[in-house]
Design a protein around this motif. Sequence first.
Motif, PDB file in Angstrom:
ATOM      1  N   VAL A  36     -46.427 -78.076  43.043  1.00  0.00           N
ATOM      2  CA  VAL A  36     -46.170 -78.200  44.428  1.00  0.00           C
ATOM      3  C   VAL A  36     -44.974 -77.251  44.708  1.00  0.00           C
ATOM      4  O   VAL A  36     -43.821 -77.264  44.090  1.00  0.00           O
ATOM      5  N   SER A  37     -45.103 -76.573  45.877  1.00  0.00           N
ATOM      6  CA  SER A  37     -43.858 -75.914  46.321  1.00  0.00           C
ATOM      7  C   SER A  37     -43.623 -76.287  47.864  1.00  0.00           C
ATOM      8  O   SER A  37     -44.654 -75.965  48.630  1.00  0.00           O
ATOM      9  N   GLN A  50     -44.476 -76.540  55.502  1.00  0.00           N
ATOM     10  CA  GLN A  50     -45.677 -76.528  54.700  1.00  0.00           C
ATOM     11  C   GLN A  50     -45.456 -76.496  53.311  1.00  0.00           C
ATOM     12  O   GLN A  50     -44.687 -75.913  52.639  1.00  0.00           O
ATOM     13  N   SER A  52     -47.300 -76.150  49.509  1.00  0.00           N
ATOM     14  CA  SER A  52     -48.525 -75.361  49.066  1.00  0.00           C
ATOM     15  C   SER A  52     -48.521 -76.030  47.636  1.00  0.00           C
ATOM     16  O   SER A  52     -47.719 -76.451  47.023  1.00  0.00           O
ATOM     17  N   THR A  54     -50.932 -76.059  43.516  1.00  0.00           N
ATOM     18  CA  THR A  54     -52.219 -75.385  42.837  1.00  0.00           C
ATOM     19  C   THR A  54     -52.598 -76.353  41.472  1.00  0.00           C
ATOM     20  O   THR A  54     -51.609 -77.181  41.111  1.00  0.00           O
ATOM     21  N   ASP A  65     -57.029 -74.164  43.454  1.00  0.00           N
ATOM     22  CA  ASP A  65     -56.004 -74.238  44.628  1.00  0.00           C
ATOM     23  C   ASP A  65     -56.622 -75.248  45.644  1.00  0.00           C
ATOM     24  O   ASP A  65     -55.874 -75.461  46.510  1.00  0.00           O
ATOM     25  N   SER A  66     -57.561 -76.116  45.380  1.00  0.00           N
ATOM     26  CA  SER A  66     -57.947 -76.908  46.099  1.00  0.00           C
ATOM     27  C   SER A  66     -57.409 -78.163  45.885  1.00  0.00           C
ATOM     28  O   SER A  66     -57.978 -79.223  45.398  1.00  0.00           O
ATOM     29  N   THR A  82     -54.157 -80.301  54.005  1.00  0.00           N
ATOM     30  CA  THR A  82     -53.849 -78.798  53.606  1.00  0.00           C
ATOM     31  C   THR A  82     -52.233 -78.642  53.623  1.00  0.00           C
ATOM     32  O   THR A  82     -51.754 -77.520  53.028  1.00  0.00           O
ATOM     33  N   GLY A  83     -51.640 -79.674  53.764  1.00  0.00           N
ATOM     34  CA  GLY A  83     -50.089 -79.768  53.459  1.00  0.00           C
ATOM     35  C   GLY A  83     -49.262 -79.552  54.504  1.00  0.00           C
ATOM     36  O   GLY A  83     -47.918 -79.213  54.252  1.00  0.00           O
ATOM     37  N   LYS A  84     -49.493 -79.627  55.690  1.00  0.00           N
ATOM     38  CA  LYS A  84     -48.379 -79.385  56.809  1.00  0.00           C
ATOM     39  C   LYS A  84     -47.966 -80.573  57.020  1.00  0.00           C
ATOM     40  O   LYS A  84     -48.474 -81.595  57.459  1.00  0.00           O
TER      41      LYS A  84
END
Length: 668
Positions: A36-37, A50, A52, A54, A65-66, A82-84
Amino acid sequence: MKSIKYLFCTAFCSLLLLFTVGSSCAQQADDYQIVVSPESLKLQMDETAQLSATLQGANGNVVQDSVLFYSRDRTSVSVSQTGKVKALQPGTFELQAVAMSPDSNRINKSIQVVVSYPPITAISFQDLPKQLYANSKIPVKLSATDAKNMSREDAQIQLSSSDPAVASINEFDQLYAQKPGSVTITAKTADVTAQQEIKIVENPVTDIQLQNDAQNTRSGDVVHFDAQPLDASGEVVNDLPVEYTFTAQPDDNLGEGTSGQIKDDGRFVANKPGLYTIVARAGNVSAENTIRVDARDIQKELEVVGHGLVSDVHTSDLWVWEGVDGRDYAITGTWGGNGETYFWDVTDPANMSIIDTVTVDARTVNDVKISEDGRIGVITREGASDRKNGIVILDVSDPRNVSIISEYTRGLTGGVHNSFIYQDHVFAVNNGRRYDIIDISDPENPATVSRFELDTPGHSIHDVWVENGIAYSSNWDDGIVAVDVGSTPNAQSPEQHSTGVGSLKNPVKLGSYSYPSGWNHAAFPFKSKSTDDFYVIAGDEAFPNGLFVHDKPTIPAGWIHFVKFEDGWDNPKEVARYQVPEAGTHNFWVKDDTLYIAYYNAGLRVVDISGELMGNLYDQGREIAKYVPTHHEGIIPNAAMTWGPQPYKGHIFVSDWNSGIWALKLED
């Protein structure tokens, strides 16, 4: 750190079942990891970020990447799939990233989110008088507000006195008026300061007159003490605070434990039988009064009359009713199964039997309700294969031959967890966010007439109960919310509990009450027959130890809160609780000043809630009876997980998540 109360946001919601229950059932794959980043976040309130992520293999190559995200406390920090991320409340919280590996194992990754507290911008004294009598003591109460205009109970505020010889302050923020004179009290935190001058005058009190309304009482009964400070001429000194304490002499010598509780307004309740001496002190003058407290002595035995075993699927809620043919029937739902709903003939509770089964496209039929005339049934759906969940309306006029009248999914595809039928309308808890009010007067053509949803950050809802035109919903962090959906003047007592401002087509919020844990899962309105006091009883649900579906018993947490509405909807007060150690509540029911609680792993509890309520009723001998339903052939053998109770025609019917339906009777 704020507690993780949304480990199971709606307790048995199938989405969170995938994320949380799976963690105890699925084996983590060592060859894959989620990257995670950024790995953690530090945010200000209302700030967004946000994430992201993988899924990577052992060699660091990206496999997919889902990756999906979810929050374990979405009222405090929300995250989209989606990570927001959005920070809603200050504190330290945890987000989860989850993905399925190519070998079908579930992979998890935790992301810590620290949300900073806004700076304090204002401090004020609360009801601190400008004049005090010497030799008196009062607590110094403060309020603090931050830059987001939020009340900050966590603020670290330092108190000091300009002349401790006149008035001093101890480490518990209690002010002692020592001798006549003037003094300035200062409250300070960071760069914010508040001050108030106080004048200390001579104390005129020479005597205290102490009275009470009962000399002999029972454990759990509230006794009112009234202390009146008098001056040398016998006049009452009304503006001198009175401090109450007590000593106890229990009837046994087995360890005193918690023997009672006294409020600063003179209300006293004893947990155990014995002699209690109440002491009232005003300045250097005191008075005392001794009362006798007897055991409440209301305990009875619960007899098992009948049991309908369901051992191949978890049993959810139940509803018992008199059919149009005059016989008695019950409906039970199923959880984590194949969408079955069972209909039972319970006319003879000793010989309950399934007489029909309705199967719908769902994993869980969580809630089941029957109309007042016994002709229409409503069941809720979660986990439908086509994601069209919603409600199913049934013709139950012949419980041996139940038929589906219609399915209603409009706007309800997120899943309906709970429902309630009221005046030909269904209140459907929609996607854990709101409730939709659906007209079923024509059950073949239901139609949504209105919705009610809170506007608080990250709001959610679990259940709703409607009585006398007022809907009482359970909203986790937002607590109990009362909404007028068609009340009439004097429909509830006291009068202020009815307004007549709302309708089924125009729901209007009346008031609310929340408490720190945020575990509010169920609510039930209750007007005491013995006192005419009006309460809303709030029940918790929490699974700090996880929810176990197949392999071992679950140990939930939480208790029952008694919230009293004395002065209208704007001033609710939590006055009592019923808390069973090492267990947690689910659904409950009130009839004739008796509370019936499905206390999950602690089974059915029957509790006397007559009279004024104060303190922990569990400690006061108010428990009339208990029964822990277990069965060696249950889906989790020999483990109670009691879901819902209903008193009906002299029996108590109970559904148990692990073992089906039970019929019990209080022995005379």
